[in-house]
Write an enzyme that holds these catalytic residues in place. Structure first.
Site, PDB file in Angstrom:
ATOM      1  N   GLY A   1      -4.026  -6.599   6.345  1.00 45.80           N
ATOM      2  CA  GLY A   1      -5.208  -5.145   7.055  1.00 45.80           C
ATOM      3  C   GLY A   1      -4.882  -4.703   8.116  1.00 45.80           C
ATOM      4  O   GLY A   1      -6.043  -4.243   8.335  1.00 45.80           O
TER       5      GLY A   1
ATOM      6  N   HIS B   1      -3.661 -20.132   4.388  1.00 46.76           N
ATOM      7  CA  HIS B   1      -3.619 -18.649   5.101  1.00 46.76           C
ATOM      8  C   HIS B   1      -3.659 -18.201   6.192  1.00 46.76           C
ATOM      9  O   HIS B   1      -4.526 -18.936   7.233  1.00 46.76           O
ATOM     10  CB  HIS B   1      -4.443 -17.812   4.069  1.00 46.76           C
ATOM     11  CG  HIS B   1      -4.770 -15.932   4.444  1.00 46.76           C
ATOM     12  ND1 HIS B   1      -5.298 -15.871   5.661  1.00 46.76           N
ATOM     13  CD2 HIS B   1      -4.360 -14.792   3.617  1.00 46.76           C
ATOM     14  CE1 HIS B   1      -5.025 -14.232   5.337  1.00 46.76           C
ATOM     15  NE2 HIS B   1      -4.725 -14.454   4.426  1.00 46.76           N
TER      16      HIS B   1
ATOM     17  N   GLU C   1      -5.794 -16.449   8.330  1.00 47.16           N
ATOM     18  CA  GLU C   1      -7.026 -16.644   8.854  1.00 47.16           C
ATOM     19  C   GLU C   1      -7.823 -18.098   8.483  1.00 47.16           C
ATOM     20  O   GLU C   1      -8.937 -18.407   9.365  1.00 47.16           O
ATOM     21  CB  GLU C   1      -7.796 -15.723   7.555  1.00 47.16           C
ATOM     22  CG  GLU C   1      -8.010 -14.001   8.133  1.00 47.16           C
ATOM     23  CD  GLU C   1      -8.077 -13.258   6.669  1.00 47.16           C
ATOM     24  OE1 GLU C   1      -8.484 -13.717   5.908  1.00 47.16           O
ATOM     25  OE2 GLU C   1      -7.407 -11.983   7.031  1.00 47.16           O
TER      26      GLU C   1
ATOM     27  N   GLY D   1      -4.119  -8.779  -0.462  1.00 52.53           N
ATOM     28  CA  GLY D   1      -5.562  -8.329   0.056  1.00 52.53           C
ATOM     29  C   GLY D   1      -6.372  -6.583  -0.430  1.00 52.53           C
ATOM     30  O   GLY D   1      -7.575  -6.744  -1.346  1.00 52.53           O
ATOM     31  N   GLY D   2      -6.984  -6.535   0.587  1.00 50.67           N
ATOM     32  CA  GLY D   2      -7.600  -4.940   0.375  1.00 50.67           C
ATOM     33  C   GLY D   2      -7.555  -4.185  -0.394  1.00 50.67           C
ATOM     34  O   GLY D   2      -8.265  -4.178  -1.656  1.00 50.67           O
TER      35      GLY D   2
ATOM     36  N   SER E   1      -0.122  -5.604   3.215  1.00 56.47           N
ATOM     37  CA  SER E   1      -0.616  -4.895   3.631  1.00 56.47           C
ATOM     38  C   SER E   1      -0.252  -4.295   2.460  1.00 56.47           C
ATOM     39  O   SER E   1       0.316  -2.961   2.704  1.00 56.47           O
ATOM     40  CB  SER E   1      -0.310  -3.799   4.821  1.00 56.47           C
ATOM     41  OG  SER E   1      -1.569  -3.706   5.787  1.00 56.47           O
TER      42      SER E   1
ATOM     43  N   ASN F   1      -6.362 -11.562  -3.175  1.00 56.70           N
ATOM     44  CA  ASN F   1      -6.666 -12.794  -2.017  1.00 56.70           C
ATOM     45  C   ASN F   1      -8.697 -11.673  -1.938  1.00 56.70           C
ATOM     46  O   ASN F   1      -8.172 -11.287  -1.635  1.00 56.70           O
ATOM     47  CB  ASN F   1      -5.538 -12.467  -1.069  1.00 56.70           C
ATOM     48  CG  ASN F   1      -6.423 -13.437   0.102  1.00 56.70           C
ATOM     49  OD1 ASN F   1      -7.828 -14.497  -0.431  1.00 56.70           O
ATOM     50  ND2 ASN F   1      -6.614 -13.950   1.721  1.00 56.70           N
ATOM     51  N   TRP F   2      -8.945 -12.284  -2.443  1.00 53.45           N
ATOM     52  CA  TRP F   2     -10.268 -11.593  -2.794  1.00 53.45           C
ATOM     53  C   TRP F   2     -10.867 -11.635  -1.497  1.00 53.45           C
ATOM     54  O   TRP F   2     -12.375 -11.229  -0.700  1.00 53.45           O
ATOM     55  CB  TRP F   2     -11.590 -11.513  -4.446  1.00 53.45           C
ATOM     56  CG  TRP F   2     -10.353 -11.165  -5.106  1.00 53.45           C
ATOM     57  CD1 TRP F   2      -9.059 -10.807  -5.658  1.00 53.45           C
ATOM     58  CD2 TRP F   2     -11.540 -11.695  -6.034  1.00 53.45           C
ATOM     59  NE1 TRP F   2      -9.420 -10.315  -6.525  1.00 53.45           N
ATOM     60  CE2 TRP F   2     -11.116 -10.638  -6.851  1.00 53.45           C
ATOM     61  CE3 TRP F   2     -12.608 -11.684  -6.440  1.00 53.45           C
ATOM     62  CZ2 TRP F   2     -11.040 -10.033  -8.318  1.00 53.45           C
ATOM     63  CZ3 TRP F   2     -13.157 -11.309  -7.912  1.00 53.45           C
ATOM     64  CH2 TRP F   2     -12.339 -10.774  -9.169  1.00 53.45           C
ATOM     65  N   LYS F   3     -10.678 -13.342  -0.679  1.00 51.98           N
ATOM     66  CA  LYS F   3     -11.256 -13.316   0.828  1.00 51.98           C
ATOM     67  C   LYS F   3     -12.843 -14.028   0.563  1.00 51.98           C
ATOM     68  O   LYS F   3     -13.057 -14.117  -0.784  1.00 51.98           O
ATOM     69  CB  LYS F   3     -10.964 -12.814   2.179  1.00 51.98           C
ATOM     70  CG  LYS F   3      -9.093 -12.285   1.705  1.00 51.98           C
ATOM     71  CD  LYS F   3      -8.962 -11.682   2.770  1.00 51.98           C
ATOM     72  CE  LYS F   3      -7.234 -11.178   3.248  1.00 51.98           C
ATOM     73  NZ  LYS F   3      -6.194 -10.456   4.378  1.00 51.98           N
TER      74      LYS F   3
ATOM     75  N   GLU G   1       3.448 -14.173   5.052  1.00 54.86           N
ATOM     76  CA  GLU G   1       2.812 -12.997   5.213  1.00 54.86           C
ATOM     77  C   GLU G   1       2.635 -13.208   6.740  1.00 54.86           C
ATOM     78  O   GLU G   1       2.023 -13.324   7.630  1.00 54.86           O
ATOM     79  CB  GLU G   1       1.544 -13.209   4.856  1.00 54.86           C
ATOM     80  CG  GLU G   1       1.062 -13.666   3.071  1.00 54.86           C
ATOM     81  CD  GLU G   1      -0.395 -13.051   3.236  1.00 54.86           C
ATOM     82  OE1 GLU G   1      -0.692 -12.476   1.958  1.00 54.86           O
ATOM     83  OE2 GLU G   1      -1.024 -13.936   3.378  1.00 54.86           O
TER      84      GLU G   1
HETATM   85  P1  PGA Z   1      -4.010  -7.022   2.623  1.00 52.59           P
HETATM   86  O1  PGA Z   1      -3.763  -8.828   2.759  1.00 52.59           O
HETATM   87  O2  PGA Z   1      -3.011  -6.786   1.918  1.00 52.59           O
HETATM   88  O3  PGA Z   1      -5.289  -6.586   3.019  1.00 52.59           O
HETATM   89  O4  PGA Z   1      -2.625  -7.114   4.261  1.00 52.59           O
HETATM   90  C1  PGA Z   1      -3.465 -10.303   2.765  1.00 52.59           C
HETATM   91  C2  PGA Z   1      -3.618 -11.432   2.694  1.00 52.59           C
HETATM   92  O5  PGA Z   1      -3.737 -11.453   3.603  1.00 52.59           O
HETATM   93  O6  PGA Z   1      -3.105 -12.318   1.686  1.00 52.59           O
END
Ligand code: PGA
Length: 248
Positions: free
Chosen positions: A171, A95, A97, A228-229, A207, A8-10, A165
Site C-alpha cells: 500500500g 497477512h 495486517e 491489494g489496491g 504495490s 486481496n480486497w481487504k 509481501e
Molecule cells: P497492495 O496490497 O497491492 O495494496 O500493496 C497487497 C497486499 O496487502 O496483499
C-alpha cells in the site's frame, strides 16, 4: 507453469453492489485468462461473490479463518468450514495486517493453517519483512522464521501457495527491485525444498499495479501476484492478469 493473480480486497468495497459489480468483471476476465484468477471479498460479501463466480474459472477465497474450530463458541470468527460451504477455494493466512493489527504469530497461524487444510481450502501463506528488518539485512532470516510455521503440519504441496509481501511495500507504492524479489523468491523456494515442499508457487505482493506488473511477471521465479489496491478496479486488475498470462 500456470501463474496466479489473486486480488486481496481487504476491508473493501463499502457496499455489496460494488462487490458484485467487481465480481462480474473478474468472472469475465478469468474465463478468458491464461492464468489462475482469484479474489478475496470480505466475509459478508463472500456468498454473493462466490455465487457469481460459481461455474467460472475464477476462485473466491477468504482473508482469514478461525483458528479454533469449524463451529462453536468463537464469537466474531468465521471458519474455514463455513467458507468452504459458501464456495471458497482458498484462504489467505498470515497477512501482515493480521500479524500487525491482530497480533497473529506462528503458534496461532499454525492452527489456522491446519483448519484451512482440514476443510479443503488452499492456503496462501503471506510472509514478509518490515522496513527496519529490510534495512538491517534481516529479510531472509525473518522469512525463514515465518516459514517455520509449516514445520510438522504436513501441508500437502498442492494445497499451498506462498505470497512474499514485504510489509514496507504494501500500500505504499514502494517495491523492491525485481532483482531483489527474484533473489528472495529463490531463497524461499530453497527453504521450502528443505521441507520437502519443492513445487510451491511463490507469488509477489506489495504495490503491484498495472504499470509494474509486466516487470514482475517477466521474472521466472515470480509465479504470480497478490494484489491489494489495484485489484479493486477491474481495469487495472485486468492489465495485471494479462501481464501474468503472457509470461505463463
Ligand atoms: P497492495 O496490497 O497491492 O495494496 O500493496 C497487497 C497486499 O496487502 O496483499
Amino acid at each position: 507453469m500456470t501463474k496466479y493473480v489473486i486480488g486481496n480486497w481487504k476491508l473493501n468495497p463499502a457496499t455489496l453492489t460494488e462487490a458484485t459489480t467487481l465480481a462480474h468483471a473478474i468472472k469475465k476476465m478469468a474465463d478468458n485468462a491464461g492464468c489462475h484468477v482469484g479474489c478475496t471479498p470480505s466475509f459478508v460479501h463472500l456468498a454473493a461473490v462466490s455465487e457469481i463466480l460459481s461455474g467460472s474459472k475464477a476462485w473466491a477465497g477468504v482473508q482469514d479463518v478461525c483458528a479454533f474450530g469449524a463451529t462453536g463458541a468463537f464469537t466474531g470468527d468465521v471458519s474455514a468450514a463455513q467458507a468452504t460451504d459458501l464456495g471458497a477455494k482458498f484462504a489467505i493466512i498470515g497477512h501482515s495486517e493480521r500479524r500487525q493489527y491482530h497480533g497473529e504469530d506462528n503458534a496461532l497461524l499454525a492452527k489456522k493453517i491446519s483448519q484451512t487444510i482440514e476443510h479443503g481450502l488452499v492456503v496462501v501463506l503471506c510472509i514478509g519483512e518490515t522496513k527496519d528488518e529490510y534495512e538491517h539485512g534481516k529479510t531472509l532470516a525473518v522469512l525463514d522464521t515465518q516459514l517455520a510455521v509449516l514445520d510438522g503440519l504436513g501441508v500437502p504441496q498442492e494445497k499451498l501457495l506462498i505470497a512474499y509481501e514485504p510489509v514496507w511495500a504494501i500500500g505504499t507504492g514502494l517495491t523492491p527491485t525485481v532483482f531483489e524479489v527474484a533473489n528472495t523468491h529463490r531463497h524461499i523456494k530453497a527453504a521450502l525444498a528443505n521441507k520437502e515442499l519443492d513445487e510451491i508457487c511463490v507469488l509477489y505482493g506489495g504495490s503491484v499495479n498495472d504499470k509494474n506488473a509486466a516487470e514482475f511477471a517477466s521474472c521466472d521465479v515470480v509465479d504470480g501476484a497478490l494484489v491489494g489496491g489495484a485489484s479493486l478496479k477491474a481495469e487495472s486488475f485486468s492489465v495485471i492478469v494479462q501481464a501474468f498470462e503472457k509470461s505463463a
